[in-house]
Each structure stands twice: as C-alpha cells, then as structure tokens.
Design a protein around this motif. Structure first.
Motif, PDB file in Angstrom:
ATOM      1  N   HIS A 361      15.801 -35.691  17.137  1.00 34.68           N
ATOM      2  CA  HIS A 361      14.732 -35.378  16.408  1.00 34.68           C
ATOM      3  C   HIS A 361      14.388 -33.941  16.562  1.00 34.68           C
ATOM      4  O   HIS A 361      14.786 -33.130  17.632  1.00 34.68           O
ATOM      5  N   ARG A 362      13.702 -33.378  15.331  1.00 25.87           N
ATOM      6  CA  ARG A 362      13.525 -31.908  15.388  1.00 25.87           C
ATOM      7  C   ARG A 362      12.554 -31.612  16.376  1.00 25.87           C
ATOM      8  O   ARG A 362      12.450 -30.449  16.645  1.00 25.87           O
ATOM      9  N   SER A 363      11.752 -32.390  16.866  1.00 23.23           N
ATOM     10  CA  SER A 363      10.838 -32.018  17.867  1.00 23.23           C
ATOM     11  C   SER A 363      11.222 -31.806  19.072  1.00 23.23           C
ATOM     12  O   SER A 363      10.848 -31.343  20.150  1.00 23.23           O
ATOM     13  N   GLY A 364      12.654 -32.099  19.239  1.00 24.04           N
ATOM     14  CA  GLY A 364      13.353 -31.645  20.488  1.00 24.04           C
ATOM     15  C   GLY A 364      13.666 -32.911  21.346  1.00 24.04           C
ATOM     16  O   GLY A 364      14.020 -32.969  22.730  1.00 24.04           O
ATOM     17  N   MET A 365      13.223 -34.275  20.904  1.00 25.07           N
ATOM     18  CA  MET A 365      13.403 -35.537  21.884  1.00 25.07           C
ATOM     19  C   MET A 365      14.561 -36.312  21.102  1.00 25.07           C
ATOM     20  O   MET A 365      15.139 -35.991  19.887  1.00 25.07           O
ATOM     21  N   THR A 366      15.357 -36.788  22.076  1.00 27.62           N
ATOM     22  CA  THR A 366      16.352 -37.949  21.635  1.00 27.62           C
ATOM     23  C   THR A 366      15.944 -39.178  22.089  1.00 27.62           C
ATOM     24  O   THR A 366      15.135 -39.468  23.268  1.00 27.62           O
ATOM     25  N   THR A 367      16.348 -40.265  21.321  1.00 27.12           N
ATOM     26  CA  THR A 367      16.175 -41.573  21.628  1.00 27.12           C
ATOM     27  C   THR A 367      17.566 -42.067  21.480  1.00 27.12           C
ATOM     28  O   THR A 367      18.332 -42.019  20.746  1.00 27.12           O
ATOM     29  N   GLN A 368      17.733 -43.433  22.389  1.00 26.86           N
ATOM     30  CA  GLN A 368      18.785 -44.052  22.692  1.00 26.86           C
ATOM     31  C   GLN A 368      18.590 -45.452  22.402  1.00 26.86           C
ATOM     32  O   GLN A 368      17.811 -45.822  23.111  1.00 26.86           O
ATOM     33  N   ASN A 369      19.330 -46.035  21.456  1.00 27.35           N
ATOM     34  CA  ASN A 369      19.282 -47.511  21.268  1.00 27.35           C
ATOM     35  C   ASN A 369      20.720 -47.864  21.630  1.00 27.35           C
ATOM     36  O   ASN A 369      21.722 -47.523  20.906  1.00 27.35           O
TER      37      ASN A 369
END
Length: 611
Positions: A361-369
């Motif tokens: 994400h541009r907010s600097g966070m990453t998510t993992q599915n």
C-alpha cells in the motif's frame, strides 16, 4: 459441529453415554478408544438442524481479526467459527443404497448393506454424518469452487483448502480438474489475477522469506527474475490454457477490485511430503543436469517465533495465471505417483501448493494473503490395494501421517476446560499445517468418497475423521499486516494537521513515482546497452571480415610474386643445364670426328704397304 450457544449440559451427556450409543472409532482412535468422548448420533442430527442457519450467519459475517489458538469461555464476545467440512460424492455407475443424503441436504446417512459378512453390531448400525455442504455426483466444479474457495479469496483471507478421502475418490480431480473441467486451483489463480488485474506489479520487489515479508534489493530482484525465466523454460508445454480460461470465464464473472493505491505481487511454491521427507517440487536444477536426472534434496522444517517454514524452499514470482499453472504442471511431473490395485495413478505423497499474494500500500504497509491447497494422499488398506515392498512402506507412512492429523484435529476439538497441546510436531504434514490447525488461518476440508459397498469400511473411517474436524471451534483470524520502513513515520504523523498529512501523502506518491521512474530508467538503460552491444558486435564482425579479406588479398599477391620468382629461377636453371649439356655434346662429337679421321689414315697406310 459448530454451535453459537453450546449446551451447558454437554459435558454431563458425554459422561453418561453408553457404549451402545458410541460412535465408530475413527482412524486416529483405532488403538486408543475413548468412550467418554463419544457423541450421540441422534443428538448430533438435532443439533445440526438447529445450527444450520447459525453457520451461514457466521460465514457471512467473517471479519478481519487475528486468531489465537481456540475460543475460550473468558472471551465470549470474540467471534468464533470452525473449519468448514464439505463432502463430495464421486459419480459411480451403479447407485448404492448404503449412502443416502437427508432431506436437509447436509447429513449423510450410511448403513452397511453387507450385514451378513460382519458380526459387529456397530458396523450394522445406521450412522449419520453432518457436513457444511454435501455435493452429490451431479454437482460440477463451478459450484464446488463457489462454495468452498471463492468466498475466501473475495474476503482476502488466509486459507488452507484440504482434500481428504480414500485412494481414487477424486481428490486430485477436485483440486486440479482435467483438460476440460478446471479444478479449484486453476479457478483460484484466474480469480486472483482477475481481482488484481489493474494492480499487478511486474517486478518482484517484495518476497516472503522465512515467513517474513522483505523488500528485495536490485541484485536480489534480478536473481528472482532469472530464476523465474529458467524455471519457465524447462516447464512442459501447456497448450490448453486458453481453453481452460474460456471455461472458467464462462462459469464465473470475476470482478476486479476498485482502487489503485496498492501494488500486488504473486508468488507460488510447491512442496511434497514423501515418506516423511520434504522435497521442493520447484527446485531449480543445475545448469548441466538433465531434468529427469535431478537429485532431490530433503529440506528441513524450521519453527521460529511461532512461525513454521521450509528452509530453502523455492518461491517463484509469477505474472499471470498461465505461468503459475505451468509451474504447477512441472511440480506434478516431479511428484511421486505409482499404480495400485485401486488407482492406476495413485499419489504416494502429500502435496501442498501455496499461493502468496503480497499487497504493498502507498501508506507503507504490506498485507499477506496465503492460500494453501493440500492434496492429501489417500488412506489405504493393504489387503485391497495389494501394496508390497516400497509401496507398502509408502502406505504405512501415509496412514501414519493421516493418523497424526486426526489426533491434532481431535485435540483441537476438545472442550476448552479439557484442552491439551495439539501434537502437530509428530508429523511433517501437521507441522506445515500448523497455522490452520491452531486457527490462525481459515481451514476448509473437502472430503471425497466413492459411495460403493466395497469401500464401506474405508469410507466410514474417512467420515469419522471429518466429523472430528466439524467439532472444532476457532476464533476468527484476521489479515496479516506487516510494517515497512514507512510505518513509524505514518504512526508519528497521526496528530499533525491536515496540511502536513497532505504533504506526507504527496511525498509518498512522489516516492512511488520515483521508484517507478527509476525502474523504467533501468529498463531503458538495459535495453540501450543491449542495442549498443549488438551494434558493437556487428561493427566488430564487419571490421574483422574486412581485415580478413585484406589479409587474404595480400597473401595471394605475395604468393603470386613468389611463384613468378620461382618460375624465373627454374627457367634459368633449365637454360643453364641446356647449355652445359650442349657443350658436352659438342665435345663428344669432336672426339668422335677425331677418332673417325684417325681410323681413315691407318687404313690408307695399310693399303700402301700391301702394294
């Protein structure tokens, strides 16, 4: 079985059960029956009818909360749910009266038709098994996917899809399908790439290493791209992908997600558990080795900080569903299969195909599915499969690992006041499935059964196995969020004014644009260098050809001059020899003439003397 409001007298009922109403021992209880934990069959039917609507409500209201191990009485407000257990009946030529589906549609009624061949009263009893959904022989692959897998992907939840059943009951067909009817794995890949079609990032910048999402530097990115290209080059030809894609798009209408404030990277991996040894089915072979002669290496399962991973496992970055299916086909060719008396191509190992979807994400966070598709080897009876030698050893290891999986499910299904540790370390299979067994990921089990009388005992063990999983209750898991180098900066700016927030957002967008521009410049520079290299190669080739032509011409002229000089010298030598021989001939002629003159004078003198 899942229930919102457990009966407070349930434990008393358990203690008061009679052995006459005991449930048939499952695979994992064959050598250690526990009558105090048996369940009344008819009570189970009533409870399933009362909780059908409740199960649907739980499925529809799944939220994004982190899972602990199981639900407890101290936190009754936490949302709870359990594994979804589906039953699929394989089509058979002749219908069997020993397997019937109840009117409610989610209870299977079984009864052994060959009662004269058994003296066990338990085997003669009519048994009822409740499931989330039962798919009869007329249900196709589309309905199976829409019910079992599609909602998990739409909700972007980590999930483990497990197929379990007897050998030859259709587990692999359910997962993979064939050339015409796609299984749930090809449909899941098409679903994922259709959802994120506008946000797929074509450069591997994020990767899961030891169950942690890391940012790859330029050198590591280049190596991942080279690995991807090498593996795709050795993959077998996948000619029917267009046909499969048309079938999937005809069955489903996958809609892309809205929003463009994130980038998505997809990775796949494929492991095999054969005789309690873990092998990487996507391992890159040595450059000089043939694909058929690659020596497989046993990998180690490592646990760290509550995370379990295979050390050294190959994860491959893919840009499309076609590339992922090519790698899946390559792994299938490397997996271990053999022929038995029941199945001509029986899987002799457990295979786990994993899809990791990383969102930046541009907010600097990453998510993992993470989506795991586990194809369990079929449970077997040696007297029916006719296995001997190495096949017998494989069957023993398969049954042992399935028995450990049953013990883990049994431990997870125990009441909270009698909860024990889940023995997932007793088998490599349960170690890799630890997250789903502890409730950290969604778990869905598709049980496949061949409804024939000759498989009644094997099917009974499978159904008892599934009934244990139906009793498990977990807290609902939530998405895996990971902090990047920007997360601390974002957290510190929560209390600033809106103008500063807009400035930070503009900086982030500029940073992302600069990254994209940097990647584009690198690509353009690489292309420019390749073109310049080709031009220099051509110029060098032309100069070399010109120099070679000049050298040949000069050598030819020098040879002609040498040949002319040699000819002149030869002619001079011949003339000299001619002169010498001519002089010798003249001298000899003079001697001959002198001899002739001397003989004539002697004759004249002799004539005078005679006179």
């Amino acid at each position: 079985m899942e229930m919102d409001n457990p009966n407070p007298n349930e434990e008393k009922k358990r203690e008061g059960r009679s052995f006459l109403m005991a449930r048939e021992p499952s695979v994992d209880r064959r050598f250690r029956p526990r009558p105090e934990k048996q369940q009344r069959l008819f009570d189970e039917i009533r409870e399933s009818e009362e909780s059908n609507s409740t199960e649907d409500d739980l499925t529809d209201t799944e939220s994004e909360y982190e899972a602990s191990s199981t639900a407890t009485a101290e936190n009754p407000s936490d949302a709870e749910s359990g594994p979804q257990v589906f039953l699929r009946l394989r089509p058979v030529k002749m219908s069997c009266k020993g397997y019937l589906i109840s009117d409610c549609g989610n209870v299977l009624v079984t009864m052994n038709a060959n009662t004269e061949n058994t003296s066990n009263n338990v085997n003669r009893m009519e048994k009822h098994f409740s499931f989330t959904t039962i798919f009869d022989s007329e249900v196709g692959q589309r309905d199976v996917y829409d019910t079992c897998v599609g909602p998990r992907i739409m909700d972007e939840e980590c999930a483990t899809i497990m197929t379990y059943g007897t050998s030859g009951s259709g587990k692999t067909y359910t997962l993979l399908g064939d050339d015409v009817r796609a299984g749930i794995v090809p449909r899941a890949l098409e679903h994922i790439f259709s959802m994120y079609s506008a946000n797929i990032y074509h450069i591997p910048k994020l990767k899961v290493i030891n169950e942690c999402v890391v940012f790859l530097e330029d050198d590591a990115t280049l190596m991942e791209q080279q690995t991807r290209i090498r593996l795709l080059d050795i993959c077998p030809e996948y000619t029917h992908h267009d046909r499969i894609r048309q079938v999937i798009r005809g069955d489903h209408s996958f809609k892309p997600l809205e929003g463009n404030d994130y980038s998505v990277m997809v990775w796949v991996s494929f492991v095999e558990i054969y005789n309690e040894l873990v092998y990487d089915l996507l391992a890159l072979p040595p450059r000089k080795a043939k694909l058929s002669n690659v020596q497989r290496t046993n990998l180690k399962i490592v646990g760290s900080n509550g995370k379990v991973f295979v050390k050294g496992l190959t994860r491959v970055f893919v840009k499309s569903a076609e590339e992922a299916l090519k790698l899946l086909q390559l792994g299938q060719q490397r997996s271990t299969c053999a022929s038995t008396a029941i199945n001509a191509k029986s899987s002799r190992s457990h295979c786990i195909f994993t899809i990791d979807v990383l969102k930046y994400h541009r907010s600097g966070m990453t998510t993992q599915n993470t989506y795991k598709f586990c194809d369990l080897a079929g449970s077997e009876r040696v007297d029916k499969t006719g296995t001997i030698g190495s096949r017998l050893r494989e069957a023993q290891n398969i049954n042992t690992s399935l028995m450990v999986l049953g013990r883990c499910l049994d431990a997870a299904a125990m009441p909270s006041n009698k909860k024990t540790n889940i023995p997932y370390r007793d088998s490599k299979l349960t170690m890799l499935l630890q997250a789903s067994l502890l409730g950290k990921e969604r778990l869905a089990m598709i049980v496949t059964v061949t409804p024939l009388d000759k498989f009644y005992e094997e099917n009974l063990n499978v159904l008892n196995f599934a009934s244990i999983a139906k009793d498990i209750v977990f807290k609902q898991p939530k998405k895996k969020f990971h902090s990047t180098r920007y997360s601390g900066f974002i957290d510190a700016s929560v209390g600033v004014i809106s103008q500063e927030r807009e400035y930070i957002k503009s900086l982030e967008e500029e940073n992302l644009n600069l990254r994209l521009a940097n990647e584009q410049l690198k690509h353009d520079k690489l292309l420019q260098l390749q073109l310049q290299e080709e031009r220099l190669r051509k110029e060098l080739h032309d100069a070399y050809q010109e120099m070679l032509a000049k050298s040949l011409k000069l050598a030819k002229e020098q040879n002609e001059k040498k040949l002319a000089n040699i000819r002149r010298e030869h002619e001079a030598n011949i003339a000299h020899l001619n002169r010498i021989h001519a002089e010798k001939i003249e001298d000899l002629q003079e001697e001959i003439d002198e001899l002739r003159d001397g003989n004539s004078d002697i004759e004249i003198i002799d004539d005078e003397d005679e006179d």
